[in-house]
Design an enzyme around this catalytic site. Structure first.
Site, short mmCIF file in Angstrom:
data_model
loop_
_atom_site.label_atom_id
_atom_site.label_comp_id
_atom_site.label_asym_id
_atom_site.label_seq_id
_atom_site.Cartn_x
_atom_site.Cartn_y
_atom_site.Cartn_z
CG LEU A 18 47.37 20.48 -18.68
CD1 LEU A 18 47.42 19.24 -17.79
CD2 LEU A 18 46.89 20.11 -20.08
N GLY A 19 45.72 24.55 -17.13
CA GLY A 19 44.76 25.40 -16.43
C GLY A 19 45.45 26.23 -15.37
N GLY A 21 44.73 28.89 -11.68
CA GLY A 21 43.84 29.52 -10.70
C GLY A 21 44.57 30.68 -10.06
CB THR A 22 43.72 32.75 -7.09
OG1 THR A 22 42.38 32.91 -7.57
CG2 THR A 22 44.19 34.07 -6.51
CG PHE A 23 46.34 31.08 -4.34
CD1 PHE A 23 46.89 32.28 -3.95
CD2 PHE A 23 45.01 30.84 -4.06
CE1 PHE A 23 46.14 33.24 -3.29
CE2 PHE A 23 44.24 31.78 -3.39
CZ PHE A 23 44.80 32.99 -3.01
CE LYS A 25 50.64 31.10 -14.15
NZ LYS A 25 51.67 31.80 -14.98
CB VAL A 26 47.34 22.32 -13.72
CG1 VAL A 26 47.55 20.83 -13.97
CG2 VAL A 26 46.75 22.54 -12.33
CE LYS A 41 46.51 22.81 -7.13
NZ LYS A 41 45.40 22.24 -6.31
CG ASP A 134 34.35 23.25 -5.08
OD1 ASP A 134 33.19 23.60 -5.40
OD2 ASP A 134 35.38 23.77 -5.56
#
Length: 458
Positions: A18-19, A21-23, A25-26, A41, A134
Site C-alpha cells: 500500500l505504501g 517509507g524509509t524505515f 512498508k505497509v 506496517k 504532522d
C-alpha cells in the site's frame, strides 16, 4: 517477506503493497480467522536501531493504544520477529485524502465533513495529552464509508515531552503545514501547532492548493511567519473569518478547538459519531432539561409516583459487593464507565433528584419503563454526544440501588461530570457509594449487610 507463502505467523495473509517509507512498508492483509481486512506496517528493526528511532517507534505504539476514536486509525495488535516489527492496523479502503485533493478542490459540504471529523479526532488526541505534529492530507485516510481517519503518529508527542516551560521544542512536521512558532525554534504549544495545521488542511480542501507556497523554502517560511495568504473569491465569508482565526501567526491569540466547534460554518450539518443503535436503546417519552413532559407536570408527577423499579434480590446485591467485584483486574478504576450507590429514598424522590441534576447540567432526559432513565448532552463532545444511563433497582420499597453508566461519548468527560457535578448533587439522597464503606460514622456495612438491615427495618 520472511515467509515466502505470504502468510504471516499463520494469522494474516499478506497482499499488495500500500505504501512505503524509509524505515517501513505497509501491506494490505486479511485475517485468516475472521476474514477481516487490515493494514500491516512492517518495520525493519536493524534500520531503526542504526538511526536511533527505537524510542520513536515505542512512542507511536503507546500513542496508538491511547487514542481510540472513530476518526483515528485503530491499532489492533503488535507482533514481532527477530528482524521485524508488525503493526496490525485498521485498513482504510479509501486511501489518502491527498489523492482526492490532488484532483482539485472539494465541494464545501464535503470539505466541511472532513474538517469536522479531523477536528473531532485532534480534539480527542489533545484530551489524552497527544499532539500529532504532522497533520497533512497524506496522513489523513478514508475508510470504505468515506469517513476520515487520522494516521501516522510517528512524529507525535506526549504531554510528558514538554520542557519545564510547558512547551515542546522538537522541530518537526511538513514545511507547508507547520506553524510559525515551530519554525521559530523557541518552543511551542503542541495543541496550538496542530490547530494551525488543521487550518492549512481546511484551506487546501476548499482551494485545491496550499495557502503558503514558494519554490524558495526560506521565502515560504517568511510567508508562514507573517501568515501572508489570500482566500480565493469562492470561499464563503464564514470560512474566511474562521481561517484568519486559525491561521493566526500568534499562538496566544489563535482560536481554540472549542471555539472552532462553536463557529457557525463548522456547526452546519455537524457530523455525529453516535450510532443508530445507541439512539434506540431508550425508546421512551422525551423530556426537556427541566424534566417536564409534553403532557404537563401533573401527568409527569403521577407517572413518576407509579414507577416500580425492577427488584434486586439478595444474590444480586452480594454479587455487587467489593469482594466479588473483579472489574479491577480488567480496567483502570479511574476509567470505569459505571458507578453505583444505594439510597433509602423512594423511587419518586430519586427520579425527581436525577431530573433536577439533568436540568442543572442542561441535559435532555429520556425515560423508559422499569426505572431506566437516560441523560443526553445537547452539544457534541469529543466522542459524540455524551449519554448517561441511570437505572434504579428496588431492594425494598424504601431501599434502592442506583447504577449510573456512560452509554455514549467520552469516558473522561463522563468521569468529570460524575465527580464534579453528579456526586456532590446526589449527596443528600445517597446512603453509600459502591466501594466506600461509610457515609456516616456509624455505617460500616457491606452491600449484603445493607440489604439485611433495610429488610429488617421495613
Amino acid at each position: 517477506m520472511e515467509n515466502k507463502s505470504n502468510v504471516l505467523m499463520q494469522r494474516y495473509e499478506l497482499g499488495r503493497l500500500l505504501g512505503k517509507g524509509t524505515f517501513a512498508k505497509v501491506y494490505y492483509a486479511r485475517s485468516m480467522s475472521t476474514n477481516q481486512s487490515v493494514a500491516i506496517k512492517v518495520i525493519d528493526k536493524d534500520k531503526i536501531l542504526r538511526v536511533g528511532l527505537v524510542d520513536q517507534v515505542k512512542r507511536e505504539i503507546s500513542v496508538m493504544k491511547m487514542v481510540k476514536h472513530p476518526n483515528v486509525i485503530r491499532l489492533y495488535e503488535i507482533m514481532a520477529t527477530k528482524t521485524k516489527i508488525y503493526f496490525v492496523m485498521e485498513y482504510a479502503k479509501g486511501g489518502e485524502l491527498f489523492n482526492k485533493v490532488a484532483k482539485g478542490k472539494l465541494k464545501e459540504d464535503v470539505a466541511r465533513k472532513y474538517f469536522q471529523q479531523l477536528i473531532n479526532a485532534v480534539d480527542f488526541c489533545h484530551s489524552r495529552g497527544v499532539y500529532h505534529r504532522d497533520i497533512k492530507p497524506e496522513n489523513l485516510l478514508l475508510d470504505e464509508n468515506d469517513n476520515l481517519k487520522v494516521s501516522d503518529f510517528g512524529l507525535s508527542a506526549l504531554a510528558e515531552s514538554k520542557w519545564q516551560d510547558g512547551l515542546l521544542h522538537t522541530t518537526c512536521g511538513t514545511p507547508a503545514y507547520v506553524a510559525p512558532e515551530v519554525i521559530g525554534r523557541k518552543g511551542y504549544d503542541g495543541a496550538k501547532a496542530d490547530i494551525w495545521s488543521c487550518g492549512v488542511v481546511l484551506y487546501v480542501l476548499l482551494a485545491g492548493y496550499l495557502p503558503f507556497h514558494d519554490s524558495n523554502l526560506m521565502e515560504m517560511y517568511r510567508k508562514i511567519g507573517k501568515a501572508q495568504f489570500k482566500c480565493p473569491n469562492w470561499f464563503p465569508a464564514e470560512v474566511r473569518r474562521l481561517l484568519f482565526k486559525i491561521l493566526d501567526p500568534n499562538p496566544s491569540t489563535r482560536i481554540s478547538i472549542a471555539k472552532i466547534k462553536e463557529s457557525s460554518w463548522f456547526r452546519k450539518g455537524f457530523y455525529s459519531n453516535k450510532t443508530g443503535t445507541e439512539k434506540d436503546e431508550v425508546s421512551s417519552t422525551d423530556t426537556d432539561a427541566s424534566g417536564s413532559c409534553g403532557n404537563g407536570s401533573t401527568a409527569a408527577e403521577s407517572k413518576q409516583d407509579s414507577v416500580v423499579p425492577p427488584n434486586l434480590n439478595a444474590f444480586d446485591i452480594i454479587s455487587l459487593s467489593a469482594g466479588f467485584d473483579l472489574s479491577g483486574l480488567f480496567e483502570d478504576n479511574s476509567q470505569k464507565r459505571e458507578t453505583r450507590f444505594t439510597s433509602r429514598q423512594p423511587a419518586s424522590i430519586i427520579i425527581s433528584k436525577l431530573e433536577d441534576i439533568a436540568k442543572q447540567l442542561r441535559m435532555k432526559v429520556k425515560k423508559k419503563d422499569g426505572g431506566l432513565m437516560r441523560f443526553e448532552g445537547l452539544k457534541e463532545g469529543r466522542k459524540g454526544i455524551l449519554s448517561i444511563d441511570a437505572e434504579i433497582f428496588q431492594v425494598t420499597p424504601s431501599f434502592h440501588l442506583i447504577e449510573l453508566k456512560k452509554s455514549n461519548g467520552d469516558t473522561m468527560e463522563y468521569q468529570k461530570i460524575l465527580k464534579e457535578d453528579m456526586r456532590p448533587a446526589l449527596q443528600d439522597i445517597v446512603w453509600v457509594w459502591q466501594g466506600e464503606h461509610q457515609v456516616q460514622p456509624q455505617q460500616h456495612l457491606q452491600p449484603q449487610d445493607q440489604l439485611q438491615q433495610a429488610q429488617q427495618q421495613e
